[in-house]
Design a protein around this motif. Structure first.
Motif, PDB file in Angstrom:
ATOM      1  N   LYS A  12      47.937 -53.286  27.846  1.00 54.54           N
ATOM      2  CA  LYS A  12      47.152 -54.311  28.792  1.00 54.54           C
ATOM      3  C   LYS A  12      46.026 -54.599  28.000  1.00 54.54           C
ATOM      4  CE  LYS A  12      48.867 -53.225  33.246  1.00 54.54           C
ATOM      5  NZ  LYS A  12      48.508 -53.253  34.669  1.00 54.54           N
ATOM      6  N   GLY A  13      45.535 -56.060  28.202  1.00 57.35           N
ATOM      7  CA  GLY A  13      44.396 -56.516  27.386  1.00 57.35           C
ATOM      8  C   GLY A  13      43.100 -55.652  27.389  1.00 57.35           C
ATOM      9  N   LYS A  14      42.973 -55.127  28.329  1.00 58.17           N
ATOM     10  CA  LYS A  14      41.508 -54.462  28.761  1.00 58.17           C
ATOM     11  C   LYS A  14      41.445 -53.240  27.793  1.00 58.17           C
ATOM     12  CE  LYS A  14      38.669 -53.085  32.260  1.00 58.17           C
ATOM     13  NZ  LYS A  14      38.280 -53.005  33.769  1.00 58.17           N
ATOM     14  N   ILE A  15      42.942 -52.576  27.869  1.00 59.97           N
ATOM     15  CA  ILE A  15      42.857 -51.223  27.062  1.00 59.97           C
ATOM     16  C   ILE A  15      43.096 -51.626  25.719  1.00 59.97           C
ATOM     17  CG2 ILE A  15      44.534 -49.437  26.814  1.00 59.97           C
ATOM     18  CD1 ILE A  15      45.408 -49.558  29.678  1.00 59.97           C
ATOM     19  N   GLN A  16      43.456 -52.481  25.585  1.00 58.92           N
ATOM     20  CA  GLN A  16      43.761 -53.096  23.994  1.00 58.92           C
ATOM     21  C   GLN A  16      42.545 -53.043  23.166  1.00 58.92           C
ATOM     22  OE1 GLN A  16      45.682 -52.466  21.028  1.00 58.92           O
ATOM     23  NE2 GLN A  16      47.488 -53.440  22.209  1.00 58.92           N
ATOM     24  N   LEU A  17      41.453 -53.611  24.036  1.00 55.41           N
ATOM     25  CA  LEU A  17      40.194 -53.844  23.534  1.00 55.41           C
ATOM     26  C   LEU A  17      39.397 -52.793  23.008  1.00 55.41           C
ATOM     27  CD1 LEU A  17      39.028 -56.768  25.990  1.00 55.41           C
ATOM     28  CD2 LEU A  17      39.414 -56.874  23.345  1.00 55.41           C
ATOM     29  N   THR A  18      39.775 -51.723  23.906  1.00 59.54           N
ATOM     30  CA  THR A  18      39.253 -50.260  23.579  1.00 59.54           C
ATOM     31  C   THR A  18      39.649 -49.439  22.621  1.00 59.54           C
ATOM     32  OG1 THR A  18      40.220 -49.248  25.508  1.00 59.54           O
ATOM     33  CG2 THR A  18      38.388 -50.404  26.046  1.00 59.54           C
ATOM     34  N   ILE A  19      40.973 -49.645  22.400  1.00 62.10           N
ATOM     35  CA  ILE A  19      41.654 -48.609  21.086  1.00 62.10           C
ATOM     36  C   ILE A  19      41.920 -49.411  19.618  1.00 62.10           C
ATOM     37  CG2 ILE A  19      42.912 -47.705  22.956  1.00 62.10           C
ATOM     38  CD1 ILE A  19      45.304 -49.368  22.540  1.00 62.10           C
ATOM     39  N   CYS A  20      41.975 -50.677  19.686  1.00 61.54           N
ATOM     40  CA  CYS A  20      42.057 -51.254  18.489  1.00 61.54           C
ATOM     41  C   CYS A  20      41.671 -52.739  18.276  1.00 61.54           C
ATOM     42  CB  CYS A  20      43.688 -51.391  18.037  1.00 61.54           C
ATOM     43  SG  CYS A  20      43.974 -52.084  16.512  1.00 61.54           S
TER      44      CYS A  20
END
Length: 265
Positions: free
Chosen positions: A206-214
């Motif tokens: 999900k977008g919110k998670i993606q922002l924190t991992i890459c």
């Protein structure tokens, strides 16, 4: 031992050898498996890489399958259209059109952009690393691990690890599929050689998670989809996909993507 004994032994050994030689020669002719001349001719025009990209055990296996009608004349991904045309002439059939393909790595998570959860110090192999916690050290468990299992599998030196991710040299790539089979993350796919627009991501986070991992991961914002007048881009499960048949290569999606993961080359 007397001279007579020596001569007798020599005669017996020589006679035995002669008998075995004659027997094998006759047996070889009597039990020889007749090879179709077309099979030998096809084998002569195949590249001879024996890469297995055709799905058979080397070029001889493909040649035999083509003659038996079990494989298409265009079955060699390495030889491409030129070889398919020659095989078509041998078999007396039209080779048809064959679109050249190349491998593509769906990841832009370089060392600088991808977040690491931990330091991996094990065997430098993607398959082994993917068996570790969370599928590897990267925060994105869909990203390239960068240990080069695909590099080792490629018989054409067409793929190399650059800044932590695998990069394909499309001119050297023969679309044999070896790298696809070697990648435990299923990051590599075959695409048309002429395709110029790509989404360099394979994550469904999900977008919110993606922002924190890459910093280079697709967040599924749909900006590209909304701005594509050709309807060539769809976002499914938080990941953008491009339909090469519809894409006009206008470059609007490249310009609008806030993550800069859609490229035009």
């Amino acid at each position: 031992m007397s001279m007579t004994g020596i001569i007798l032994a020599a005669v017996v050994v020589g006679g035995t050898g002669l008998f075995i030689g004659v027997f094998l020669g006759i047996a070889g002719k009597k039990f020889a498996v007749k090879v179709d001349e077309r099979e030998e001719a096809i084998l002569g025009v195949l590249p001879g890489n024996n890469c297995g990209g055709c799905g058979y055990a080397g070029c001889s296996g493909l040649a035999a399958a083509i003659v038996k009608g079990e494989a298409e004349v265009s079955g060699c991904p390495v030889g491409g259209a030129p070889v398919a045309a020659k095989i078509g002439d041998i078999m007396g059939v039209a080779a048809g059109t064959q679109e050249r393909q190349t491998a593509f790595v769906k990841c832009a998570g370089t060392c600088e952009k991808a977040i690491l959860d931990y330091d991996y110090t094990g065997i430098q192999d993607c398959t082994m690393a993917s068996m570790m916690q969370n599928g590897g050290a990267k925060g994105c468990n869909s990203g390239c691990l960068g240990f080069g299992s695909c590099v080792a599998a490629c018989p054409f030196d067409a793929i190399h690890v650059v800044d932590g991710i695998a990069v394909v040299d499309k001119e050297a790539c023969k679309a044999c599929g070896k790298c696809i089979a070697a990648c435990p993350k299923h990051l590599i796919e075959l695409i048309p050689y002429e395709q110029k627009t790509f989404v360099r991501c394979n994550s469904n986070a999900k977008g919110k998670i993606q922002l924190t991992i890459c910093q280079a991961g697709c967040i599924g914002c749909r900006i590209c989809e909304k701005n594509c007048e050709a309807g060539a881009i769809t976002v499914t499960n938080f990941l953008a996909h491009i339909d090469a048949d519809k894409c006009t290569e206008c470059g609007v999606c490249v310009e609008k993507c806030p993550r800069k993961i859609i490229t035009l080359r």
